[in-house]
Write an enzyme that holds these catalytic residues in place. Sequence first.
Site, PDB file in Angstrom:
ATOM      1  N   ASP A  43       0.808  -1.260  -0.082  1.00  0.00           N
ATOM      2  CA  ASP A  43      -0.044  -0.249  -0.071  1.00  0.00           C
ATOM      3  C   ASP A  43       0.886   1.259   0.166  1.00  0.00           C
ATOM      4  O   ASP A  43       1.488   1.430   1.011  1.00  0.00           O
ATOM      5  CB  ASP A  43      -0.845  -0.114   1.402  1.00  0.00           C
ATOM      6  N   TYR A  48       3.177   9.863  -0.809  1.00  0.00           N
ATOM      7  CA  TYR A  48       4.224   9.268   0.272  1.00  0.00           C
ATOM      8  C   TYR A  48       5.761   9.439  -0.498  1.00  0.00           C
ATOM      9  O   TYR A  48       6.533   8.914   0.196  1.00  0.00           O
ATOM     10  CB  TYR A  48       3.980   7.702   0.471  1.00  0.00           C
ATOM     11  N   LYS A  73      -2.725   5.797  -4.043  1.00  0.00           N
ATOM     12  CA  LYS A  73      -3.725   6.663  -3.779  1.00  0.00           C
ATOM     13  C   LYS A  73      -3.676   7.955  -4.601  1.00  0.00           C
ATOM     14  O   LYS A  73      -2.336   8.545  -4.716  1.00  0.00           O
ATOM     15  CB  LYS A  73      -3.773   6.887  -2.314  1.00  0.00           C
ATOM     16  N   HIS A 106      -7.410   9.445  -1.718  1.00  0.00           N
ATOM     17  CA  HIS A 106      -6.616   9.416  -0.480  1.00  0.00           C
ATOM     18  C   HIS A 106      -7.517  10.184   0.558  1.00  0.00           C
ATOM     19  O   HIS A 106      -7.879   9.620   1.523  1.00  0.00           O
ATOM     20  CB  HIS A 106      -5.475  10.384  -0.673  1.00  0.00           C
TER      21      HIS A 106
HETATM   22  N1  LIG Z   1      -5.007   6.150   3.819  1.00  0.00           N
HETATM   23  C1  LIG Z   1      -4.512   7.128   4.733  1.00  0.00           C
HETATM   24  O1  LIG Z   1      -4.788   8.361   4.954  1.00  0.00           O
HETATM   25  C2  LIG Z   1      -3.413   6.437   5.491  1.00  0.00           C
HETATM   26  C3  LIG Z   1      -2.998   7.259   6.727  1.00  0.00           C
HETATM   27  C4  LIG Z   1      -1.783   6.548   7.286  1.00  0.00           C
HETATM   28  C5  LIG Z   1      -1.553   5.309   6.905  1.00  0.00           C
HETATM   29  N2  LIG Z   1      -1.833   4.681   5.960  1.00  0.00           N
HETATM   30  C6  LIG Z   1      -1.407   3.420   5.596  1.00  0.00           C
HETATM   31  O2  LIG Z   1      -1.570   2.533   6.663  1.00  0.00           O
HETATM   32  C7  LIG Z   1      -0.137   1.919   6.781  1.00  0.00           C
HETATM   33  C8  LIG Z   1       0.030   1.390   8.055  1.00  0.00           C
HETATM   34  O3  LIG Z   1      -0.238   2.699   8.997  1.00  0.00           O
HETATM   35  P1  LIG Z   1       1.082   3.700   9.901  1.00  0.00           P
HETATM   36  O4  LIG Z   1       2.270   3.377   9.203  1.00  0.00           O
HETATM   37  O5  LIG Z   1       0.526   5.092   9.864  1.00  0.00           O
HETATM   38  O6  LIG Z   1       1.018   2.983  11.316  1.00  0.00           O
HETATM   39  P2  LIG Z   1       1.134   1.477  11.985  1.00  0.00           P
HETATM   40  O7  LIG Z   1       1.099   0.296  10.919  1.00  0.00           O
HETATM   41  O8  LIG Z   1       0.054   1.383  12.800  1.00  0.00           O
HETATM   42  O9  LIG Z   1       2.526   1.572  12.953  1.00  0.00           O
HETATM   43  C9  LIG Z   1       3.677   1.809  12.440  1.00  0.00           C
HETATM   44  C10 LIG Z   1       4.329   2.015  13.648  1.00  0.00           C
HETATM   45  O10 LIG Z   1       4.690   0.927  14.373  1.00  0.00           O
HETATM   46  C11 LIG Z   1       5.819   0.241  14.562  1.00  0.00           C
HETATM   47  N3  LIG Z   1       5.650  -1.121  14.651  1.00  0.00           N
HETATM   48  C12 LIG Z   1       5.459  -1.926  13.417  1.00  0.00           C
HETATM   49  N4  LIG Z   1       5.416  -3.203  13.868  1.00  0.00           N
HETATM   50  C13 LIG Z   1       5.710  -3.237  15.110  1.00  0.00           C
HETATM   51  C14 LIG Z   1       6.018  -4.550  15.877  1.00  0.00           C
HETATM   52  N5  LIG Z   1       5.712  -5.655  15.355  1.00  0.00           N
HETATM   53  N6  LIG Z   1       6.264  -4.230  17.208  1.00  0.00           N
HETATM   54  C15 LIG Z   1       6.455  -2.874  17.556  1.00  0.00           C
HETATM   55  N7  LIG Z   1       6.479  -1.745  16.710  1.00  0.00           N
HETATM   56  C16 LIG Z   1       5.987  -2.056  15.462  1.00  0.00           C
HETATM   57  C17 LIG Z   1       6.604   0.845  13.362  1.00  0.00           C
HETATM   58  O11 LIG Z   1       8.084   1.140  13.614  1.00  0.00           O
HETATM   59  P3  LIG Z   1       9.348   0.757  12.446  1.00  0.00           P
HETATM   60  O12 LIG Z   1       8.843   1.107  11.246  1.00  0.00           O
HETATM   61  O13 LIG Z   1      10.318   1.635  13.205  1.00  0.00           O
HETATM   62  O14 LIG Z   1       9.558  -0.717  12.856  1.00  0.00           O
HETATM   63  C18 LIG Z   1       5.895   2.185  13.154  1.00  0.00           C
HETATM   64  O15 LIG Z   1       6.417   3.273  14.073  1.00  0.00           O
HETATM   65  C19 LIG Z   1       0.610   3.186   6.045  1.00  0.00           C
HETATM   66  O16 LIG Z   1       2.010   2.472   6.163  1.00  0.00           O
HETATM   67  C20 LIG Z   1      -0.048   3.469   5.039  1.00  0.00           C
HETATM   68  O17 LIG Z   1       0.010   2.428   3.942  1.00  0.00           O
HETATM   69  C21 LIG Z   1      -3.193   5.312   5.052  1.00  0.00           C
END
Ligand SMILES: NC(=O)c1ccc[n+]([C@@H]2O[C@H](COP(=O)([O-])OP(=O)(O)OC[C@H]3O[C@@H](n4cnc5c(N)ncnc54)[C@H](OP(=O)(O)O)[C@@H]3O)[C@@H](O)[C@H]2O)c1
Length: 276
Positions: A43, A48, A73, A106
Amino acid sequence: MPSIVLIDGKVIPKLGFGVFQVPESATEAAVMSALEVGYRSIDTAAAYSNETEVGTAVRKSGLPRDEVYLTTKLWNADQGYDSTLRAFDASMERLGLDYLDLYLIHWPVAAADRYLDTFRAFQALKSQGRVGSIGVSNFKVEHLERVIGETGETPVLNQIELHPNLVQAQLRAFHAEHGIATEAWSPLGQGTVLKDPVIARIAQEAERTPAQVVIRWHIQLGNIVIPKSVTPSRIQENFDVFSFELTPDQMREITALDSGTRTGPHPDTFTVGLDV
Ligand SMILES: NC(=O)c1ccc[n+]([C@@H]2O[C@H](COP(=O)([O-])OP(=O)(O)OC[C@H]3O[C@@H](n4cnc5c(N)ncnc54)[C@H](OP(=O)(O)O)[C@@H]3O)[C@@H](O)[C@H]2O)c1
């Protein structure tokens, strides 16, 4: 990899890999690492600034194109019919692809009132066979109702902020009623929910990590889930969620952590990129 069938008949893996806030310089390695572990869905987004590196990693992996599900997106600034078509071409150029599995708006940016024309451009791209499925992100019920009513087509999926502190019961119920798949962004609450004592206790009971418990909770709720990590051991850990099950009580306890708390922006006020 378990998958779900979208209302257009296309199939999407239940677990994918998100690359928001992964710097360009780290994206290729992170995506390669995810593909090696077994993830088959990535994704990204124009916003990004790492579509190029995602495309490079997919090509370098040597996997056949049809074995990797790619989502990108359309950014707010590009909303509108003609600008969407141009932005799509630019994304595909950066990805180095001639076919996209899933294209999402988005953010609704409702005050600009361009998301209907944007979705109509998505319909054109789909009918040309350049995109497999068309959906939205951060849409509320009122936006979904308007798209369905005015374009005659239901977005296959809505990607929304969703984690144990923001369970989104009302929106998920609307999705279920209309056959719209729910995809959870920030599924780990950007790491915040992993410190919750209830999650920690359930992780101990299940002999799993807090992240595995939260990802498993999403899967059992029926969400598509796209955790992000740049840490190879976590990328592996987050993928290992199909060999255990949470009990109904554990599921209820995690769902009860809902506090309506967001980690990201609210769809009503997020208008970055568009003058409204
Ligand atoms: N559509 C939208 O508006 C929107 C907005 C936000 C996000 N997204 C999508 O959703 C995806 C995921 O959301 P997100 O990146 O915001 O947050 P997330 O996946 O909820 O959390 C990512 C964070 O958690 C840490 N983490 C991951 N696995 C872990 C584990 N097993 N143990 C401990 N910590 C862990 C990562 O650290 P490290 O990377 O340092 O390991 C990072 O700091 C995004 O990458 C994007 O593709 C979409």
